[in-house]
Design a protein around this motif. Sequence first.
Motif, PDB file in Angstrom:
ATOM      1  N   MET A  61       0.831  -1.198   0.000  1.00 18.41           N
ATOM      2  CA  MET A  61       0.000   0.000   0.000  1.00 18.41           C
ATOM      3  C   MET A  61       0.871   1.256   0.000  1.00 18.41           C
ATOM      4  O   MET A  61       0.618   2.209  -0.749  1.00 18.41           O
ATOM      5  N   LEU A  62       1.921   1.242   0.822  1.00 14.47           N
ATOM      6  CA  LEU A  62       2.825   2.394   0.892  1.00 14.47           C
ATOM      7  C   LEU A  62       3.587   2.577  -0.416  1.00 14.47           C
ATOM      8  O   LEU A  62       3.775   3.700  -0.884  1.00 14.47           O
ATOM      9  N   VAL A  63       4.014   1.450  -1.016  1.00 15.11           N
ATOM     10  CA  VAL A  63       4.727   1.519  -2.287  1.00 15.11           C
ATOM     11  C   VAL A  63       3.818   2.050  -3.391  1.00 15.11           C
ATOM     12  O   VAL A  63       4.223   2.872  -4.217  1.00 15.11           O
ATOM     13  N   GLY A  64       2.570   1.581  -3.404  1.00  9.59           N
ATOM     14  CA  GLY A  64       1.606   2.068  -4.393  1.00  9.59           C
ATOM     15  C   GLY A  64       1.395   3.570  -4.283  1.00  9.59           C
ATOM     16  O   GLY A  64       1.390   4.291  -5.288  1.00  9.59           O
ATOM     17  N   PHE A  71       3.713  -6.455 -15.249  1.00 13.05           N
ATOM     18  CA  PHE A  71       3.556  -5.111 -15.793  1.00 13.05           C
ATOM     19  C   PHE A  71       4.527  -4.143 -15.120  1.00 13.05           C
ATOM     20  O   PHE A  71       5.179  -3.326 -15.780  1.00 13.05           O
ATOM     21  N   GLN A  72       4.634  -4.240 -13.789  1.00 16.07           N
ATOM     22  CA  GLN A  72       5.512  -3.345 -13.052  1.00 16.07           C
ATOM     23  C   GLN A  72       6.981  -3.572 -13.415  1.00 16.07           C
ATOM     24  O   GLN A  72       7.756  -2.619 -13.534  1.00 16.07           O
ATOM     25  N   LYS A  75      14.417   7.688 -12.397  1.00 16.91           N
ATOM     26  CA  LYS A  75      15.325   6.863 -11.602  1.00 16.91           C
ATOM     27  C   LYS A  75      14.650   6.362 -10.331  1.00 16.91           C
ATOM     28  O   LYS A  75      14.779   5.191  -9.952  1.00 16.91           O
ATOM     29  N   ILE A  76      13.933   7.257  -9.663  1.00 17.13           N
ATOM     30  CA  ILE A  76      13.232   6.863  -8.429  1.00 17.13           C
ATOM     31  C   ILE A  76      12.157   5.826  -8.735  1.00 17.13           C
ATOM     32  O   ILE A  76      12.071   4.783  -8.077  1.00 17.13           O
ATOM     33  N   LEU A  77      11.352   6.120  -9.755  1.00 19.08           N
ATOM     34  CA  LEU A  77      10.267   5.208 -10.113  1.00 19.08           C
ATOM     35  C   LEU A  77      10.794   3.859 -10.572  1.00 19.08           C
ATOM     36  O   LEU A  77      10.285   2.809 -10.168  1.00 19.08           O
ATOM     37  N   GLY A  78      11.819   3.892 -11.409  1.00 17.41           N
ATOM     38  CA  GLY A  78      12.387   2.638 -11.915  1.00 17.41           C
ATOM     39  C   GLY A  78      13.026   1.819 -10.813  1.00 17.41           C
ATOM     40  O   GLY A  78      12.804   0.606 -10.723  1.00 17.41           O
ATOM     41  N   GLY A  79      13.801   2.470  -9.945  1.00 19.80           N
ATOM     42  CA  GLY A  79      14.478   1.755  -8.860  1.00 19.80           C
ATOM     43  C   GLY A  79      13.520   1.165  -7.860  1.00 19.80           C
ATOM     44  O   GLY A  79      13.602  -0.028  -7.514  1.00 19.80           O
ATOM     45  N   VAL A  80      12.580   1.994  -7.389  1.00 22.45           N
ATOM     46  CA  VAL A  80      11.600   1.524  -6.401  1.00 22.45           C
ATOM     47  C   VAL A  80      10.717   0.438  -7.004  1.00 22.45           C
ATOM     48  O   VAL A  80      10.460  -0.599  -6.379  1.00 22.45           O
ATOM     49  N   GLY A  81      10.248   0.675  -8.231  1.00 28.68           N
ATOM     50  CA  GLY A  81       9.365  -0.296  -8.885  1.00 28.68           C
ATOM     51  C   GLY A  81      10.046  -1.625  -9.124  1.00 28.68           C
ATOM     52  O   GLY A  81       9.454  -2.689  -8.896  1.00 28.68           O
ATOM     53  N   LEU A  82      11.306  -1.585  -9.564  1.00 25.29           N
ATOM     54  CA  LEU A  82      12.031  -2.823  -9.851  1.00 25.29           C
ATOM     55  C   LEU A  82      12.302  -3.615  -8.581  1.00 25.29           C
ATOM     56  O   LEU A  82      12.144  -4.837  -8.548  1.00 25.29           O
ATOM     57  N   PHE A  83      12.707  -2.914  -7.536  1.00 26.20           N
ATOM     58  CA  PHE A  83      13.001  -3.590  -6.270  1.00 26.20           C
ATOM     59  C   PHE A  83      11.767  -4.284  -5.710  1.00 26.20           C
ATOM     60  O   PHE A  83      11.809  -5.460  -5.337  1.00 26.20           O
ATOM     61  N   PHE A  84      10.664  -3.553  -5.662  1.00 28.50           N
ATOM     62  CA  PHE A  84       9.467  -4.118  -5.050  1.00 28.50           C
ATOM     63  C   PHE A  84       8.713  -5.072  -5.970  1.00 28.50           C
ATOM     64  O   PHE A  84       7.848  -5.815  -5.500  1.00 28.50           O
ATOM     65  N   SER A  85       9.041  -5.067  -7.266  1.00 23.53           N
ATOM     66  CA  SER A  85       8.395  -6.034  -8.154  1.00 23.53           C
ATOM     67  C   SER A  85       8.809  -7.460  -7.771  1.00 23.53           C
ATOM     68  O   SER A  85       8.015  -8.396  -7.876  1.00 23.53           O
ATOM     69  N   PHE A  86      10.051  -7.614  -7.300  1.00 24.40           N
ATOM     70  CA  PHE A  86      10.506  -8.949  -6.901  1.00 24.40           C
ATOM     71  C   PHE A  86       9.870  -9.397  -5.589  1.00 24.40           C
ATOM     72  O   PHE A  86       9.676 -10.591  -5.358  1.00 24.40           O
ATOM     73  N   THR A  87       9.522  -8.435  -4.727  1.00 27.50           N
ATOM     74  CA  THR A  87       8.846  -8.811  -3.482  1.00 27.50           C
ATOM     75  C   THR A  87       7.422  -9.300  -3.755  1.00 27.50           C
ATOM     76  O   THR A  87       6.837  -9.989  -2.919  1.00 27.50           O
TER      77      THR A  87
END
Length: 210
Positions: A21-24, A88-89, A173-185
């Motif tokens: 929820m926080l990541v979204g 998608f993410q 950079k922020i969107l790509g980094g955060v999105g990529l990291f949390f996509s694996f979670t």
Amino acid sequence: MVCGGFTCSKNALCSLNVVYMLVGLLLIVVAAWGKGFGIVSSIHIIGGVIAVGFFLLLISIVGLIGAVHHHQVMLFFYMVILFIVFLFQFGVSCSCLAMNQGQQEKLLNSSWNIMSNETRISLENKMDCCGLFNNTKTDFVSDLHLCDAPCVKKKSCLTCGEKMLQHSSEALKILGGVGLFFSFTEILGVWLAMRYRNQKDPRANPSAFL
């Protein structure tokens, strides 16, 4: 109570969905910030990130409710949709990180060229800059003549393209980094939901098995 039991899985899944929820919300806020600072609607990836953040927020609420009530149907749809969101993410995050400055300039140029003079002037006043890029691809002299941003009086105007690229690079950079990291979670979330869904609730009938 060993970790891996029903209660532990439930608490872990609930905690994971709170994080989702926080990541979204973070993805939506950062994307909106990037768009509001002049990235303009030409970078459709920003819209994709907002969509991912919105769906991640919705599915995390569904997962949280399903985890609290051990609802089999909600947990099933949660697993399926979360896996689709992951795909998608992952794609959108990779696109954000892969977009170089040249590609950003092309998108900004194409967007600037279809803007009306009124829209350009409004954007220049908002960002306190004049023109897009001082090159042959844009009518920089004409834009400079029409510009009435506050920086004109100070004679210290930067081009809007410079400011846009700075903000767009930060946002991507922020969107790509955060999105990529949390996509694996999210893969962890799918596995945890599947495991929790097939566990027996100790508070239920002891003779009932899933």
